[in-house]
Design a protein around this motif. Structure first.
Motif, PDB file in Angstrom:
ATOM      1  N   LEU A 139       0.865  -1.179   0.000  1.00 38.07           N
ATOM      2  CA  LEU A 139       0.000   0.000   0.000  1.00 38.07           C
ATOM      3  C   LEU A 139       0.891   1.213   0.000  1.00 38.07           C
ATOM      4  CD1 LEU A 139      -2.298  -1.611   2.550  1.00 38.07           C
ATOM      5  CD2 LEU A 139      -3.261  -0.331   0.649  1.00 38.07           C
ATOM      6  N   THR A 140       0.571   2.208  -0.849  1.00 40.88           N
ATOM      7  CA  THR A 140       1.479   3.360  -0.897  1.00 40.88           C
ATOM      8  C   THR A 140       1.332   4.174   0.376  1.00 40.88           C
ATOM      9  OG1 THR A 140      -0.073   4.823  -1.937  1.00 40.88           O
ATOM     10  CG2 THR A 140       1.307   3.531  -3.413  1.00 40.88           C
ATOM     11  N   GLU A 141       2.421   4.837   0.651  1.00 38.84           N
ATOM     12  CA  GLU A 141       2.444   5.666   1.860  1.00 38.84           C
ATOM     13  C   GLU A 141       1.319   6.702   1.818  1.00 38.84           C
ATOM     14  OE1 GLU A 141       5.810   8.179   1.916  1.00 38.84           O
ATOM     15  OE2 GLU A 141       5.523   8.796   3.992  1.00 38.84           O
ATOM     16  N   ARG A 142       1.091   7.291   0.616  1.00 33.17           N
ATOM     17  CA  ARG A 142       0.061   8.334   0.492  1.00 33.17           C
ATOM     18  C   ARG A 142      -1.323   7.762   0.783  1.00 33.17           C
ATOM     19  NH1 ARG A 142       0.039  10.790  -5.133  1.00 33.17           N
ATOM     20  NH2 ARG A 142      -1.493   9.135  -5.394  1.00 33.17           N
ATOM     21  N   ASP A 143      -1.607   6.573   0.229  1.00 32.89           N
ATOM     22  CA  ASP A 143      -2.919   5.951   0.448  1.00 32.89           C
ATOM     23  C   ASP A 143      -3.157   5.663   1.929  1.00 32.89           C
ATOM     24  OD1 ASP A 143      -3.420   6.090  -2.191  1.00 32.89           O
ATOM     25  OD2 ASP A 143      -3.213   3.927  -2.610  1.00 32.89           O
ATOM     26  N   ASP A 149       6.408   2.893  -2.015  1.00 33.34           N
ATOM     27  CA  ASP A 149       6.795   4.264  -2.407  1.00 33.34           C
ATOM     28  C   ASP A 149       7.136   5.127  -1.186  1.00 33.34           C
ATOM     29  OD1 ASP A 149       6.150   3.282  -4.851  1.00 33.34           O
ATOM     30  OD2 ASP A 149       4.349   4.515  -5.137  1.00 33.34           O
ATOM     31  N   TYR A 150       7.756   4.507  -0.225  1.00 36.81           N
ATOM     32  CA  TYR A 150       8.047   5.246   0.997  1.00 36.81           C
ATOM     33  C   TYR A 150       9.083   6.321   0.739  1.00 36.81           C
ATOM     34  CZ  TYR A 150       9.102   6.587   5.692  1.00 36.81           C
ATOM     35  OH  TYR A 150       9.288   7.348   6.804  1.00 36.81           O
ATOM     36  N   GLY A 151       8.810   7.509   1.333  1.00 38.33           N
ATOM     37  CA  GLY A 151       9.770   8.596   1.221  1.00 38.33           C
ATOM     38  C   GLY A 151       9.255   9.761   0.409  1.00 38.33           C
ATOM     39  N   PHE A 175      14.686   7.330  -4.942  1.00 39.30           N
ATOM     40  CA  PHE A 175      15.888   7.499  -4.106  1.00 39.30           C
ATOM     41  C   PHE A 175      16.955   6.474  -4.452  1.00 39.30           C
ATOM     42  CE2 PHE A 175      12.234   8.805  -1.480  1.00 39.30           C
ATOM     43  CZ  PHE A 175      12.559  10.152  -1.290  1.00 39.30           C
ATOM     44  N   ILE A 176      16.537   5.425  -5.179  1.00 40.54           N
ATOM     45  CA  ILE A 176      17.454   4.308  -5.403  1.00 40.54           C
ATOM     46  C   ILE A 176      18.117   4.352  -6.776  1.00 40.54           C
ATOM     47  CG2 ILE A 176      17.648   1.758  -5.373  1.00 40.54           C
ATOM     48  CD1 ILE A 176      16.826   2.917  -2.656  1.00 40.54           C
TER      49      ILE A 176
END
Ligand code: C2E
Ligand code: CA
Ligand code: CA
Length: 768
Positions: A635-639, A665-667, A690-691
Motif C-alpha cells: 500500500l502506498t504511503e500516500r494511500d 513508495d516510501y519517502g 531514491f534508489i
C-alpha cells in the motif's frame, strides 16, 4: 359550420322533432275529427234529405190521387167514357189536368190501349199500363218515352170497371232543382240501366252518370279526393221497371274549408317550428358558447396559458360556477407549475440554479457572444466538515457559500455536493486571473454559520468563453477538467489548458476499453512478476506482481496510466479482485510445481476503504488453498495516510489474519514518523526515486541510510526497489537493507519464466 353531433345541433334537432311530432299529432287528430264530423253531418243530411224528398213526393202523389179520384167519380166523365164521347173525355181530362198542373192525363181501356191522351203523338204504352193495372190506386214512378213520371192509375167504374185514368207529373229539371233547393243536395233520377233521366246537375241525359259521380275527384294537397258523397234510393216503381234516385252531397266546400284550415295549421306549425328553432338555438348557444369557451380554456391550460378570461355574458349559473371552478383550477395549476418549474430548475438546498438550468443558461449566453468566465469551485475537505460538525451544519455552510457567491453579479449554480459554478460576465478589460482571485478571496472570508465562525478553503477551475469553447456543455466540462487539474496539482485556481479535454476523452476511451477487457478476460490483462532478493539469506524468496495490459494490435498501456484511471472511476475494486485472484492462482500453481515463493500484491486506497475487501481476500485464500503468510499487500504511503484511522483498523485485521503489509513508495509522501509508528506494517519499501541514482547521489545515500536505520528502529523490514546496478546493490547491502528489487536483478517477466530464471540464478550464485 357546427359538427353534426354538436350539442347545439342536437338541442335544436330535438326541439324541432318534438314540435313536428306535436304538430303532426294535432294535425292528424284534427283531420280525423273534422272528417268524422263531416261524415256525420253528411249522414244526417242524407236522412233529412230522404225525409224531405219523400214528403215532397208523397204530397205530389196525394195531389195526383185526389185529382184522379175526383176525375173517376165525375158522373159526366163516366158517361162520356161509357159512350166513348171523345170530345167530352178530352175536355174533362184537359180541365182536370190543368187544374192540378198534371203532365199526364190519360184514359185507357182495359187492355192498356190509350183512349185519350194529351199527347200530341199516339204511342204504345200498353205494357206499362197493363203493369200499372196490377195495382191500381198506388203511386208509381215510371219511365215513359225516356221521361220520368210520378203517376197514379185509377179505374173508371160504371159500376164495373170500364176504363182507367192515368194522372202524372213529369219529374223534370224544374222538379230536381226544386228538390235541390229544398234539401241542399244534388238530386239525380235514373232508370233500370242506371241511365240519367233528370238531374239538378248539368249532366248529359242517358249518360253513365253514376260512375262519373263516384269517380269525380277534386285536387288535394297530398292526393285527389272524391267530389261527391253519394246515396242511392230506390223509388216505388212497377215491378221489373226499377227507378232510382242518387242523392249527391258535394264535398267541394268541405274540402276547401278543410284545406284552408290545414293550410292555416301548417303555417302555424311552421311558425312554431321556427320559433322553437330560434328558442332552442338561443338556449343551446347559452350552453354551447360557454362550453366552447371552456374547451378553448382547457387547451390554453395545456399550452401553459393561464390568463384570466371573461365568460360569455349569457351563461347561466351552473355554467358560471363551472367556469369559475375552471379558472380556479387554472390558477392552482399555474401556481403548482411554477413551483414544479422552480424545483426543476433550482437546487433545493441553496436556491441556486441546478445543473440542467445552468446548461440552458449557458446555451443562452453563448448565443449572445459576450465574453464570460465559467468557474467551478469546491470546498476543500468538505467531507471533513460534514463528518465533524454534522450534515446539518454542512448544509448551512453550503447555503452561506451560496449567499456569499451572489455578491458579484453573475449566475450561480450548485452542481454537486460541495461543487459550485459561477458564470461571471467579463468586460473586455477584465483580467480573468484577477476576477477568479477576487471570487476566491471573497469566499475565503470567514462565514458566520449558526454560532460558528467557519473559514472554508476553496479550489477553483475555470475556462473562458469564447476562447475555451463555444458550447455550454463543453465549457462546463472544461471548467471541471480545470478543477480536477487544480486538485491534482494542488493549487487554488487553475485555468483550462488547450488540449486537456481531448486528453480526458482519450482517458475515458481507455476506461471503456479496460472495462471491456476485464469483462471479456480474453488475455489482454495478465500479470508480470519481478523477483526480490533477500539480502539476509541471499535467496530470491519473493516476487512483486505487476499488472500488464496489452491491447489488440500489441499496444501496451502503461499500468500507471490505467491504474490511476481505474482509481478515478471506481473500476479499481473489480480490477484488484481480478489481480488478487490471478496472483493467488499463480502462487498455488508454483507451489504445485515445487516453487515456494511469496508474492506481493499492489493494493489501492479504495480497496482499503471497501467493506468487501477483507471478506474477499479471505475467500480467495480459501478458494486457492493458500496461507495468508505467503501474500504481502503493498500500500502506498500516500494511500495509507489519506485515511489513517480506517487504515489502522484494516491493517490490524489483515495482520491478525497472517498477511504481511508493506508501505510502498516510501519517502515521497509526507508521513511523519509518529504516524508511521502507529501503523501495523511489516515492511518499508523505499521509493525507487531514491534508489535509481543511489550510486551517484550522496543526498539519496543519506536519505536511504537514515530510512533503513529508522525502519529497523521501528522493527520493520526495509526493501529498496529500482536497483539498477551493482554499485547500488553493494551500497544497500552495506547500509543494511533487507531486500532489493530492480532491473539489476531482473526485469518483471511472465509467470512461466520464473522457474527457468530461478534455476539460472541459482546456478549463477553457486558459481559465485
Ligand atoms: P510500483 O508498485 O512502485 O511498482 C514498481 C514499478 O517499478 C513497476 O513499474 C516496475 O516495473 C518498476 N521497476 C522495478 N524495478 C525497476 C528498476 O530497476 N528501474 C526502473 N526504472 N523501474 C523499475 P510498473 O510495472 O510500470 O508499475 C507501475 C506502477 O503501477 C506500480 O508501481 C504500481 O503502483 C502500479 N501497479 C502495477 N501493477 C499493479 C497492480 O496489480 N495493482 C495495483 N493497484 N497497482 C499496480
Ligand atoms: Ca509496488
Ligand atoms: Ca514502488
Amino acid at each position: 359550420m357546427l359538427p353534426k353531433n354538436s350539442l347545439q345541433n342536437q338541442i335544436a334537432l330535438l326541439c324541432v322533432a318534438l314540435i313536428v311530432v306535436c304538430c303532426l299529432a294535432l294535425l292528424i287528430t284534427f283531420a280525423l275529427f273534422t272528417r268524422q264530423n263531416h261524415m256525420y253531418q253528411v249522414e244526417k243530411n242524407f236522412v233529412y234529405t230522404q225525409n224531405v224528398f219523400r214528403q215532397y213526393l208523397q204530397t205530389q202523389e196525394d195531389v195526383l190521387t185526389t185529382a184522379a179520384q175526383v176525375l173517376t167519380s165525375d158522373f159526366g166523365f163516366k158517361q162520356a167514357v161509357a159512350t166513348r164521347d171523345a170530345a167530352t173525355i178530352a175536355s174533362v181530362l184537359a180541365n182536370h189536368g190543368a187544374r192540378i198542373g198534371a203532365d199526364l192525363m190519360w184514359l185507357t181501356d182495359l187492355d192498356g190501349r190509350l183512349i185519350s191522351a194529351d199527347l200530341g203523338e199516339q204511342r204504345n204504352f200498353d205494357e206499362v199500363l197493363l203493369d200499372l193495372m196490377q195495382t191500381p190506386g198506388e203511386g208509381f214512378f215510371v219511365v215513359l218515352d225516356d221521361t220520368l213520371y210520378q203517376v197514379i192509375l185509377l179505374p173508371v167504374k160504371a159500376p164495373r170497371t170500364i176504363a182507367y185514368t192515368l194522372v202524372g207529373f213529369e219529374i223534370d229539371a224544374e222538379v230536381t232543382t226544386r228538390l235541390r233547393d229544398l234539401t241542399g243536395l244534388e238530386i239525380s233520377f235514373f232508370d233500370a240501366h242506371q241511365h240519367l233521366l233528370s238531374s239538378s246537375l248539368p249532366l248529359a241525359k242517358n249518360s253513365d252518370f253514376i260512375e262519373e259521380m263516384q269517380t269525380r275527384a277534386l285536387p288535394g294537397i297530398f292526393r285527389s279526393r272524391p267530389e261527391f258523397s253519394n246515396y242511392q234510393l230506390a223509388l216505388n216503381a212497377v215491378p221489373g221497371r226499377p227507378v232510382g234516385v242518387l242523392i249527391s252531397n258535394s264535398l267541394a266546400d268541405f274540402y276547401q274549408e278543410l284545406d284552408a284550415q290545414l293550410r292555416t295549421t301548417l303555417v302555424l306549425a311552421g311558425l312554431t317550428i321556427l320559433l322553437g328553432l330560434t328558442a332552442s338555438v338561443f338556449m343551446a348557444r347559452n350552453l354551447t358558447v360557454p362550453l366552447a369557451q371552456l374547451v378553448v380554456m382547457a387547451r390554453r391550460f395545456a399550452q401553459g396559458d393561464y390568463a384570466d378570461r371573461v365568460l360569455h355574458r349569457q351563461a347561466n349559473d351552473e355554467i358560471r360556477s363551472l367556469f369559475n371552478a375552471f379558472a380556479e383550477m387554472g390558477q392552482e395549476i399555474q401556481i403548482r407549475e411554477q413551483q414544479v418549474l422552480y424545483q426543476a430548475q433550482h437546487d433545493s438546498l441553496t436556491g441556486l440554479w441546478n445543473r440542467s438550468s445552468l446548461l440552458t443558461l449557458l446555451d443562452e449566453v453563448t448565443r449572445a457572444e459576450t465574453r464570460f468566465l465559467l468557474v467551478t469551485a469546491n470546498v476543500r475537505g468538505f467531507q471533513h466538515i460534514n463528518n465533524s460538525l454534522g450534515p446539518d451544519m454542512g448544509d448551512l455552510c453550503l447555503c452561506a457559500v451560496a449567499a456569499r457567491l451572489k455578491v458579484r453579479t453573475g449566475q450561480y449554480a450548485r452542481v454537486g455536493g460541495d461543487e459550485f459554478v459561477a458564470l461571471l460576465p467579463l468586460t473586455p478589460t477584465d483580467d480573468r486571473q484577477t476576477v477568479i482571485q477576487q471570487l476566491l478571496n471573497s469566499l475565503h472570508q470567514p462565514l458566520q454559520v449558526a454560532d460558528f465562525n467557519i473559514k472554508l478553503v476553496f479550489r477553483a477551475g475555470a475556462c473562458e468563453f469564447p476562447a475555451d469553447g463555444a458550447e455550454g456543455k463543453t465549457l462546463l466540462r472544461r471548467a471541471t477538467i480545470a478543477l480536477e487539474a487544480a486538485r491534482s496539482e494542488d493549487v487554488n485556481a487553475r485555468f483550462y489548458q488547450n488540449g486537456e479535454d481531448e486528453k480526458l476523452l482519450e482517458r475515458l476511451a481507455i476506461v471503456e476499453a479496460l472495462k471491456l477487457a476485464m469483462q471479456k478476460d480474453d488475455g489482454q490483462l495478465f500479470m508480470y512478476y519481478q523477483p526480490k532478493l533477500n539480502l539476509r539469506t541471499g535467496c530470491v524468496d519473493k516476487v512483486e506482481s505487476l499488472i500488464r495490459w496489452r491491447r489488440p494490435g500489441n499496444v501496451w498501456v502503461s499500468p500507471e496510466l490505467f491504474i490511476s484511471l481505474a482509481e478515478q472511476t471506481g473500476l479499481i475494486i473489480e480490477l484488484s479482485q481480478w489481480v488478487v485472484r490471478s496472483v493467488m492462482r499463480q502462487v498455488r500453481q508454483w507451489q504445485a510445481d515445487g516453487i515456494h515463493i511469496h508474492a506481493a500484491i499492489n493494493i489501492s486506497a479504495q480497496d482499503l476503504n471497501h467493506p468487501d475487501f477483507l471478506p474477499f481476500l479471505t475467500g480467495a485464500l480459501a478458494e486457492y488453498q493458500l496461507q495468508a503468510n505467503c501474500i504481502t499487500l503493498e500500500l502506498t504511503e500516500r494511500d495509507l495516510m489519506s485515511n489513517e484511522l480506517q487504515a489502522i483498523s484494516l491493517l490490524t485485521e489483515l495482520k491478525s489474519r497472517g498477511f504481511s503489509v508493506s508501505v510502498d513508495d516510501y519517502g515521497i509522501g509526507q508521513s511523519s514518523l509518529g504516524k508511521l509508528k502507529k501503523l501495523p506494517v511489516d515492511e518499508l519499501k523505499i521509493d525507487k526515486s531514491f534508489i535509481l541514482k543511489l550510486d551517484s547521489s550522496a543526498t539519496d545515500q543519506m536519505i536511504v541510510q537514515s530510512t533503513i536505520t529508522l525502519g529497523h528502529n521501528l522493527g520493520l523490514m526495509v526493501v529498496a526497489e529500482g536497483v539498477e546496478n551493482e554499485t547500488s546493490l553493494q551500497l544497500l547491502r552495506k547500509m543494511g537493507a533487507d531486500a532489493i528489487q530492480g532491473y539489476f536483478l531482473c526485469r518483471p517477466f511472465a509467470a512461466a519464466e520464473l522457474k527457468p530464471w530461478l534455476e539460472h540464478y541459482h546456478a549463477l550464485s553457486k558459481q559465485a
